[in-house]
Design an enzyme around this catalytic site. Structure first.
Site, PDB file in Angstrom:
ATOM      1  N   ASN A 170      12.811  -8.312   0.770  1.00 55.43           N
ATOM      2  CA  ASN A 170      11.939  -7.175   1.139  1.00 55.43           C
ATOM      3  C   ASN A 170      11.076  -7.445   2.353  1.00 55.43           C
ATOM      4  O   ASN A 170      10.333  -6.566   2.782  1.00 55.43           O
ATOM      5  CB  ASN A 170      11.032  -6.791  -0.046  1.00 55.43           C
ATOM      6  CG  ASN A 170      11.781  -6.657  -1.345  1.00 55.43           C
ATOM      7  OD1 ASN A 170      11.597  -7.446  -2.272  1.00 55.43           O
ATOM      8  ND2 ASN A 170      12.667  -5.688  -1.421  1.00 55.43           N
TER       9      ASN A 170
ATOM     10  N   HIS B 157     -14.341  -7.534  -6.789  1.00 52.38           N
ATOM     11  CA  HIS B 157     -15.102  -8.470  -7.626  1.00 52.38           C
ATOM     12  C   HIS B 157     -14.205  -9.209  -8.619  1.00 52.38           C
ATOM     13  O   HIS B 157     -14.396 -10.397  -8.866  1.00 52.38           O
ATOM     14  CB  HIS B 157     -16.207  -7.713  -8.379  1.00 52.38           C
ATOM     15  CG  HIS B 157     -15.678  -6.555  -9.178  1.00 52.38           C
ATOM     16  ND1 HIS B 157     -15.246  -5.399  -8.571  1.00 52.38           N
ATOM     17  CD2 HIS B 157     -15.470  -6.387 -10.506  1.00 52.38           C
ATOM     18  CE1 HIS B 157     -14.820  -4.553  -9.498  1.00 52.38           C
ATOM     19  NE2 HIS B 157     -14.937  -5.138 -10.684  1.00 52.38           N
TER      20      HIS B 157
ATOM     21  N   GLY C 115      -3.815  -6.683  -9.536  1.00 52.05           N
ATOM     22  CA  GLY C 115      -3.011  -6.608  -8.308  1.00 52.05           C
ATOM     23  C   GLY C 115      -2.449  -5.215  -8.068  1.00 52.05           C
ATOM     24  O   GLY C 115      -1.941  -4.914  -6.987  1.00 52.05           O
TER      25      GLY C 115
ATOM     26  N   HIS D 216      19.795  -6.867   4.195  1.00 44.89           N
ATOM     27  CA  HIS D 216      18.440  -6.446   3.831  1.00 44.89           C
ATOM     28  C   HIS D 216      17.700  -5.819   5.017  1.00 44.89           C
ATOM     29  O   HIS D 216      16.779  -5.031   4.821  1.00 44.89           O
ATOM     30  CB  HIS D 216      17.651  -7.625   3.258  1.00 44.89           C
ATOM     31  CG  HIS D 216      18.334  -8.214   2.071  1.00 44.89           C
ATOM     32  ND1 HIS D 216      18.446  -7.542   0.877  1.00 44.89           N
ATOM     33  CD2 HIS D 216      19.007  -9.380   1.912  1.00 44.89           C
ATOM     34  CE1 HIS D 216      19.128  -8.274   0.022  1.00 44.89           C
ATOM     35  NE2 HIS D 216      19.492  -9.402   0.624  1.00 44.89           N
TER      36      HIS D 216
ATOM     37  N   CYS E  37      -6.964  -8.437  -6.942  1.00 43.03           N
ATOM     38  CA  CYS E  37      -7.887  -7.674  -7.785  1.00 43.03           C
ATOM     39  C   CYS E  37      -7.625  -8.107  -9.229  1.00 43.03           C
ATOM     40  O   CYS E  37      -7.070  -9.188  -9.442  1.00 43.03           O
ATOM     41  CB  CYS E  37      -7.759  -6.163  -7.561  1.00 43.03           C
ATOM     42  SG  CYS E  37      -6.169  -5.424  -7.975  1.00 43.03           S
ATOM     43  N   GLY E  38      -8.028  -7.305 -10.208  1.00 39.47           N
ATOM     44  CA  GLY E  38      -7.838  -7.734 -11.591  1.00 39.47           C
ATOM     45  C   GLY E  38      -6.366  -7.872 -11.951  1.00 39.47           C
ATOM     46  O   GLY E  38      -5.930  -8.876 -12.497  1.00 39.47           O
TER      47      GLY E  38
ATOM     48  N   ARG F  35      -6.645 -11.456 -13.323  1.00 42.67           N
ATOM     49  CA  ARG F  35      -6.746 -11.353 -14.782  1.00 42.67           C
ATOM     50  C   ARG F  35      -5.405 -11.564 -15.483  1.00 42.67           C
ATOM     51  O   ARG F  35      -5.350 -11.571 -16.715  1.00 42.67           O
ATOM     52  CB  ARG F  35      -7.328  -9.982 -15.164  1.00 42.67           C
ATOM     53  CG  ARG F  35      -8.784  -9.822 -14.732  1.00 42.67           C
ATOM     54  CD  ARG F  35      -9.307  -8.426 -15.018  1.00 42.67           C
ATOM     55  NE  ARG F  35     -10.711  -8.311 -14.614  1.00 42.67           N
ATOM     56  CZ  ARG F  35     -11.333  -7.145 -14.406  1.00 42.67           C
ATOM     57  NH1 ARG F  35     -10.683  -6.001 -14.537  1.00 42.67           N
ATOM     58  NH2 ARG F  35     -12.597  -7.132 -14.044  1.00 42.67           N
TER      59      ARG F  35
HETATM   60  C1  RB5 Z   1     -11.587  -3.697 -11.652  1.00 43.83           C
HETATM   61  O1  RB5 Z   1     -12.132  -3.566 -12.912  1.00 43.83           O
HETATM   62  C2  RB5 Z   1     -10.076  -3.442 -11.708  1.00 43.83           C
HETATM   63  O2  RB5 Z   1      -9.819  -2.129 -12.050  1.00 43.83           O
HETATM   64  C3  RB5 Z   1      -9.429  -3.812 -10.397  1.00 43.83           C
HETATM   65  O3  RB5 Z   1      -9.748  -5.111 -10.075  1.00 43.83           O
HETATM   66  C4  RB5 Z   1      -7.915  -3.744 -10.345  1.00 43.83           C
HETATM   67  O4  RB5 Z   1      -7.349  -4.420 -11.412  1.00 43.83           O
HETATM   68  C5  RB5 Z   1      -7.332  -2.417 -10.128  1.00 43.83           C
HETATM   69  O5  RB5 Z   1      -6.109  -2.265  -9.971  1.00 43.83           O
END
Ligand code: RB5
Length: 148
Positions: A99, A9, A68, A133, A65-66, A109
């Site tokens: 890599n 999300h 990564g 490498h 994700c928030g 985020r």
């Molecule tokens: C979700 O709140 C958050 O924990 C997830 O997106 C992520 O950042 C986890 O590593």
């Protein structure tokens, strides 16, 4: 290139933006979700993308994700997957050159949209350098094989 995409999300909006960007650049996208901003669990999506890359169903994977971090921890559990959490274009470039990263992990985020798309572009367009490498990638593979 065929690119598998996944997010939780917290990464949903950026994942959708990356999807549009990839399609506009002529890439084929396999979207493993999530499909909206409702709270869910990042390992579910990291698993699907990692398996698609591992099986060769996708050339590369991108996970959001928030931060990564959760995506990179999960994706790197899969043999043959080299997931790189990148915060800037330099890391994206080096993760390919040195890599041979086959999965890119991003944090919605911690990155602005323009930077995130720039990271994606650099990452997709940078080749693996090989040479010294290659031996290091082989060492990773041999560690994977001998891991309990
Ligand atoms: C979700 O709140 C958050 O924990 C997830 O997106 C992520 O950042 C986890 O590593």
């Amino acid at each position: 290139m065929k690119v598998a995409l996944g997010s939780d999300h917290a990464g949903f909006r950026l994942k959708e933006r990356i999807k549009e960007f990839l399609i506009s650049k002529g890439h084929e996208v396999i979207d493993f979700g999530t499909t909206d901003g409702e709270s869910t669990h990042y390992p579910l999506f990291a698993k699907e993308v990692a398996l698609a890359v591992q099986k060769g169903e996708a050339d590369r994977g991108i996970l959001v994700c928030g931060t990564g971090i959760g995506m990179s921890i999960t994706a790197n559990k899969f043999k043959g997957v080299r997931a790189a959490l990148c915060l800037n274009e330099y890391m994206a470039r080096m993760s390919r050159l040195h890599n041979d990263a086959n999965v890119l992990c991003l944090g919605d985020r911690v990155l602005g949209e323009d930077l995130a798309l720039s990271i994606v572009e650099v990452w997709l367009n940078t080749p693996f350098e090989g040479g010294r490498h290659q031996k290091r990638i082989e060492l990773i593979s041999s560690i994977e094989k001998s891991c309990p």
